[in-house]
Scaffold this active site. Structure first.
Site, PDB file in Angstrom:
ATOM      1  N   CYS A   2     -15.233   8.879 -18.512  1.00 56.21           N
ATOM      2  CA  CYS A   2     -16.590   8.441 -17.637  1.00 56.21           C
ATOM      3  C   CYS A   2     -16.345   7.361 -18.492  1.00 56.21           C
ATOM      4  O   CYS A   2     -15.286   6.862 -19.830  1.00 56.21           O
ATOM      5  CB  CYS A   2     -17.242   9.409 -18.807  1.00 56.21           C
ATOM      6  SG  CYS A   2     -17.760  11.161 -17.814  1.00 56.21           S
ATOM      7  N   ARG A  27     -12.549   3.642 -14.939  1.00 54.29           N
ATOM      8  CA  ARG A  27     -12.804   5.060 -14.986  1.00 54.29           C
ATOM      9  C   ARG A  27     -13.680   6.297 -14.989  1.00 54.29           C
ATOM     10  O   ARG A  27     -13.869   7.550 -15.441  1.00 54.29           O
ATOM     11  CB  ARG A  27     -12.776   5.452 -16.732  1.00 54.29           C
ATOM     12  CG  ARG A  27     -12.537   4.085 -17.422  1.00 54.29           C
ATOM     13  CD  ARG A  27     -13.365   3.714 -18.711  1.00 54.29           C
ATOM     14  NE  ARG A  27     -12.216   5.126 -19.760  1.00 54.29           N
ATOM     15  CZ  ARG A  27     -11.604   5.566 -19.962  1.00 54.29           C
ATOM     16  NH1 ARG A  27     -10.786   5.022 -20.334  1.00 54.29           N
ATOM     17  NH2 ARG A  27     -12.250   6.601 -20.872  1.00 54.29           N
ATOM     18  N   TRP A  71     -17.522  10.029 -14.325  1.00 49.19           N
ATOM     19  CA  TRP A  71     -16.494  11.180 -13.021  1.00 49.19           C
ATOM     20  C   TRP A  71     -16.712  12.343 -13.675  1.00 49.19           C
ATOM     21  O   TRP A  71     -16.564  12.836 -14.843  1.00 49.19           O
ATOM     22  CB  TRP A  71     -15.042  10.736 -13.962  1.00 49.19           C
ATOM     23  CG  TRP A  71     -14.096  11.318 -13.020  1.00 49.19           C
ATOM     24  CD1 TRP A  71     -13.311  12.520 -13.326  1.00 49.19           C
ATOM     25  CD2 TRP A  71     -13.645  11.109 -11.548  1.00 49.19           C
ATOM     26  NE1 TRP A  71     -12.742  12.834 -12.085  1.00 49.19           N
ATOM     27  CE2 TRP A  71     -12.707  11.399 -11.514  1.00 49.19           C
ATOM     28  CE3 TRP A  71     -14.010   9.784 -10.778  1.00 49.19           C
ATOM     29  CZ2 TRP A  71     -11.817  12.138 -10.232  1.00 49.19           C
ATOM     30  CZ3 TRP A  71     -13.370   9.737  -9.520  1.00 49.19           C
ATOM     31  CH2 TRP A  71     -12.607  10.596  -9.531  1.00 49.19           C
ATOM     32  N   ASN A  97     -18.988  10.410 -23.054  1.00 47.74           N
ATOM     33  CA  ASN A  97     -17.225  10.519 -21.965  1.00 47.74           C
ATOM     34  C   ASN A  97     -16.818  11.624 -23.515  1.00 47.74           C
ATOM     35  O   ASN A  97     -16.768  11.298 -24.363  1.00 47.74           O
ATOM     36  CB  ASN A  97     -16.423   9.313 -22.351  1.00 47.74           C
ATOM     37  CG  ASN A  97     -15.233  10.027 -22.468  1.00 47.74           C
ATOM     38  OD1 ASN A  97     -14.829  10.727 -21.259  1.00 47.74           O
ATOM     39  ND2 ASN A  97     -14.017   8.982 -22.464  1.00 47.74           N
ATOM     40  N   GLY A  98     -16.230  13.132 -22.509  1.00 46.72           N
ATOM     41  CA  GLY A  98     -15.682  13.985 -22.468  1.00 46.72           C
ATOM     42  C   GLY A  98     -16.211  15.206 -22.508  1.00 46.72           C
ATOM     43  O   GLY A  98     -16.267  15.466 -21.229  1.00 46.72           O
ATOM     44  N   GLU A 469       9.008  17.877  -5.314  1.00 44.51           N
ATOM     45  CA  GLU A 469       8.078  16.846  -5.272  1.00 44.51           C
ATOM     46  C   GLU A 469       8.825  15.187  -6.303  1.00 44.51           C
ATOM     47  O   GLU A 469       8.655  13.893  -5.824  1.00 44.51           O
ATOM     48  CB  GLU A 469       7.178  17.336  -6.663  1.00 44.51           C
ATOM     49  CG  GLU A 469       6.399  16.668  -7.370  1.00 44.51           C
ATOM     50  CD  GLU A 469       4.575  15.699  -6.520  1.00 44.51           C
ATOM     51  OE1 GLU A 469       5.453  16.202  -5.354  1.00 44.51           O
ATOM     52  OE2 GLU A 469       4.414  14.669  -6.737  1.00 44.51           O
ATOM     53  N   LYS A 473       8.142  11.441  -4.883  1.00 46.05           N
ATOM     54  CA  LYS A 473       7.613  10.484  -5.271  1.00 46.05           C
ATOM     55  C   LYS A 473       8.539   9.363  -5.367  1.00 46.05           C
ATOM     56  O   LYS A 473       8.359   8.740  -4.775  1.00 46.05           O
ATOM     57  CB  LYS A 473       8.048  10.700  -6.722  1.00 46.05           C
ATOM     58  CG  LYS A 473       6.955  11.567  -7.821  1.00 46.05           C
ATOM     59  CD  LYS A 473       5.340  11.305  -7.733  1.00 46.05           C
ATOM     60  CE  LYS A 473       4.501  11.320  -7.024  1.00 46.05           C
ATOM     61  NZ  LYS A 473       3.585  12.577  -6.056  1.00 46.05           N
ATOM     62  N   GLU A 476       8.136   7.916  -1.452  1.00 47.43           N
ATOM     63  CA  GLU A 476       7.097   6.798  -1.615  1.00 47.43           C
ATOM     64  C   GLU A 476       6.239   5.915  -2.234  1.00 47.43           C
ATOM     65  O   GLU A 476       5.920   5.254  -1.244  1.00 47.43           O
ATOM     66  CB  GLU A 476       5.900   8.590  -2.122  1.00 47.43           C
ATOM     67  CG  GLU A 476       4.292   7.908  -2.280  1.00 47.43           C
ATOM     68  CD  GLU A 476       3.528   9.689  -3.020  1.00 47.43           C
ATOM     69  OE1 GLU A 476       2.294   9.320  -2.130  1.00 47.43           O
ATOM     70  OE2 GLU A 476       4.114  10.076  -3.853  1.00 47.43           O
ATOM     71  N   HIS A 492      25.357  24.191   3.662  1.00 48.26           N
ATOM     72  CA  HIS A 492      24.968  24.410   4.729  1.00 48.26           C
ATOM     73  C   HIS A 492      24.915  23.571   5.785  1.00 48.26           C
ATOM     74  O   HIS A 492      24.001  23.524   6.577  1.00 48.26           O
ATOM     75  CB  HIS A 492      23.557  25.854   4.601  1.00 48.26           C
ATOM     76  CG  HIS A 492      23.724  27.288   4.034  1.00 48.26           C
ATOM     77  ND1 HIS A 492      25.303  28.025   3.789  1.00 48.26           N
ATOM     78  CD2 HIS A 492      23.132  27.264   2.543  1.00 48.26           C
ATOM     79  CE1 HIS A 492      25.512  29.167   3.757  1.00 48.26           C
ATOM     80  NE2 HIS A 492      23.935  28.724   2.497  1.00 48.26           N
ATOM     81  N   LYS A 591      -5.389   6.858  -0.776  1.00 47.76           N
ATOM     82  CA  LYS A 591      -5.061   7.680  -1.656  1.00 47.76           C
ATOM     83  C   LYS A 591      -5.960   9.082  -1.358  1.00 47.76           C
ATOM     84  O   LYS A 591      -5.379  10.284  -1.719  1.00 47.76           O
ATOM     85  CB  LYS A 591      -6.238   7.326  -3.108  1.00 47.76           C
ATOM     86  CG  LYS A 591      -6.466   8.222  -3.619  1.00 47.76           C
ATOM     87  CD  LYS A 591      -5.179   8.918  -4.819  1.00 47.76           C
ATOM     88  CE  LYS A 591      -5.008   9.202  -5.812  1.00 47.76           C
ATOM     89  NZ  LYS A 591      -3.580   9.772  -6.787  1.00 47.76           N
TER      90      LYS A 591
END
Ligand code: M6R
Length: 596
Positions: A2, A27, A71, A97-98, A469, A473, A476, A492, A591
């Site tokens: 946050c 944030r 957040w 925040n936390g 992955e 990345k 992308e 193969h 996103k």
């Protein structure tokens, strides 16, 4: 994650508190609030972004105040759960925040002593504790309060009738801004750059008292600390990214903290959890898209290895076409955004089929959380870069925890292995930091990829999804064609494509797949493909077969995807940066993908 701002000076606080807060919106942005001390304490908060709060803001007069952009990590985004929180006497307002880990126990005790709560958040206990501890000195009361909590925080408090802002931090950032006749506190310097470039960094365990006359800093033992101010030369844009060139890199560097936060509170009571993960299901199906699907694939290996529970995978967009089974699996839906249309449709379909559903997501209050029986929140904080990085790593953490919980429930994990897995997971932030410290070697290795048209990534077993992955990345964000392959599959078909211009990245951890991986690497080298291998720090054989080796700390192979993934994320990042690609916003991608 946050954002917090505090101001004490001679100007009207409200404009400064809102303007500075907007700089921290990266944030968190699900709700926001403000408290101003004038003749009395005035508080205004709402669900939604700061601009929305600003539109409906009442007149708030006063030269001292605090503000917050949230957040959500505990309690859904709502007006009630927005900060600041006010105590029962109406004297104190507090932003945080936390994560307060022992908030449930504290809340029970406070309620028993007559405190009335207005929110579902962990934070609210702080303001009630503060009220109880106050004996005429807000700073002393805050220090007393923080002694009672377990967890992490950056916190700021104002008291009606006072011109001070009192703040403290533990494992969450906090910086004091120094002005002339006015001073500030904020989660980071971004918020302050319109007002000052002179700052004091508040260190872990320290607290601060900010007034128009000056700033006093205190260490953990209450001793006043003297510190020279630092001068900031960043622009606002630089500062939002914390000095990193892109959000993606910043978010990769946030991974140690994201892992730590996601583990908070879960590792200790993993054995007595009463969640779905502790229930016995004869099978599991994991459903997701994109990177989340790769995390799901790692999850399959983990759940099967730790709990002996047969686990299948389904791409969310394909789930509806799969036949249902008579025996209903636990359906696990993995989605960082919680808004992916395909995953939402799969969640609905799973419930229609009568399955129990369990979501792993990073966004509190997202649509997915309302469509399932139970939710596990990864606590990665907001991810701005389109490429999933810290959210992916924390999805892995969530799946390890689920596998462990299922293993405990099924009796496949004994106390010794539980102890050693806990300790390995606790060490993971440290190991990721070690990988990050090796960034220059990773950056240099991009020499092998930057001019390639095609790149292959190979791995086996639990590192097969890891290389999928890695390939995702790279394609992308760098627009280089990349394919992830199970190393045994190369011969193969794809081997036909290999030549001196087609590099191969190989995940080679020393486990039961190692000898076969070395043989695959040799096959590749025989076709003249340059090989970049990733292996454990104590591996003495890889240098002989690979052109370049990147080393990661030695961990149990089951946890190696977390470290290899970080290497592959950085590799993709540095390659894309050398190519001058728009890393945080790759072309054609969004996103969250809200169409099917
Ligand atoms: O929000 P979700 O995790 O459901 O998103 C799924 C995919 O769209 C996402 O992982 C996508 O593949 C990322 N851009 C990968 O970096």
């Amino acid at each position: 994650m946050c954002g917090i701002v505090g101001y004490s000076g001679s100007r009207q606080a409200v404009e400064i508190l809102i303007d500075a807060l907007k700089r921290l919106e990266y944030r968190g942005y699900d709700s926001a609030g403000i408290a101003v001390c004038g003749k009395e304490l005035q508080v205004y908060k709402d669900k939604g972004e700061i601009a929305k709060l600003q539109e409906s803001l009442p007149v708030m007069k006063g030269t001292v105040g605090i503000s917050h952009t949230r957040w959500a990590t505990c309690g859904r985004p709502s007006k009630e759960n927005a900060h600041p929180f006010v105590d029962c006497t109406g004297r104190f307002a507090l932003v945080h925040n936390g994560i307060i880990e022992n908030h449930m126990a504290l809340r029970r005790e406070l309620v028993a002593r007559g405190h009335k709560f207005t929110s579902e958040t962990d934070t609210e206990v702080l303001v009630h504790l503060l009220e109880e501890s106050y004996k005429g000195d807000t700073h002393a009361a805050l220090v007393e309060t923080l002694k009672k909590v377990k967890g992490t925080y950056a916190v700021a408090v104002v008291r009606s009738g006072s011109n001070e802002v009192v703040a403290a931090r533990k494992e969450n950032p906090l910086v004091v801004g120094l002005g002339v006749g006015e001073n500030f506190v904020a989660s980071d310097v971004t918020a302050l750059l319109n007002y000052t470039n002179k700052v004091l960094y508040v260190m872990d365990g320290e607290s601060a008292v900010i007034s128009p006359a000056g700033v006093r800093l205190f260490d953990e033992s209450g001793q006043e600390v003297r510190r020279e101010p630092s001068t900031i030369s960043w622009t606002i844009d630089d500062a939002e990214k914390g000095g990193f060139g892109h959000f993606m890199l910043k978010e990769i560097y946030e991974e140690p903290l994201a892992i730590h936060n996601t583990l908070l509170g879960y590792l200790d009571d993993i054995s007595d959890g009463n969640s779905i993960g502790s229930s016995r299901f004869s099978s599991v199906k994991i459903v997701a898209c994109g990177s989340s699907f790769h995390a799901a694939m790692v999850g399959k290996y983990v759940i099967e290895a730790l709990s002996d529970t047969p686990t299948t995978l389904e791409l969310a967009s394909e789930y509806r076409y799969s036949p249902g089974t008579k025996e209903l699996p636990l359906v696990v839906l993995v989605s960082q955004s919680g808004e992916t249309a395909d995953t939402l449709a799969a969640a609905r379909e799973a419930r229609r089929r009568g399955c129990k559903t369990y979501a792993i997501t990073n966004v509190v209050g997202s649509t997915l959380t309302r469509e399932v029986d139970e939710v596990f929140y990864t606590r990665a904080g907001p991810e701005i870069g389109v490429a999933a990085t810290k959210t992916y790593i924390t999805q892995l953490v969530a799946l390890y925890l689920l596998g462990m919980r299922m293993g405990i429930a099924r009796g496949t994990i004994g106390p010794d292995s539980l102890r050693s897995m806990r300790s390995e997971l606790r060490s993971m932030p440290k190991h990721v930091r070690t990988v990050l410290d090796n960034s220059s070697a990773i950056e240099e290795a991009t020499d092998m990829l930057v001019n390639a048209r095609d790149v292959f990534f190979i791995g086996r077993n639990i590192n097969y999804p890891t290389v999928l992955e890695g390939a995702l990345k790279l394609k992308e964000i760098s627009y280089i064609h990349a394919e992830g392959y199970a190393a045994g599959e190369l011969k193969h078909g794809p081997l036909a494509l290999l030549d001196a211009h087609t590099p191969v990245v190989a995940a080679c951890v020393k486990d039961h797949t190692y000898d076969k991986m070395l043989a695959n690497v040799a096959e590749v080298a025989a076709r003249d493909s340059p090989v970049l291998a990733i292996g454990f720090e104590d591996d003495t054989e890889l240098n002989a077969v690979a052109d370049r080796v990147i080393r990661i700390p030695k961990v149990s192979p089951i946890f190696s995807p977390m470290l290899i993934t970080v290497v592959l994320q950085m590799l993709a990042y540095y390659t894309a940066r050398r190519k001058g690609c728009p890393i945080d916003k790759p072309r054609n991608l969004a996103k969250s993908v809200t169409v099917e």
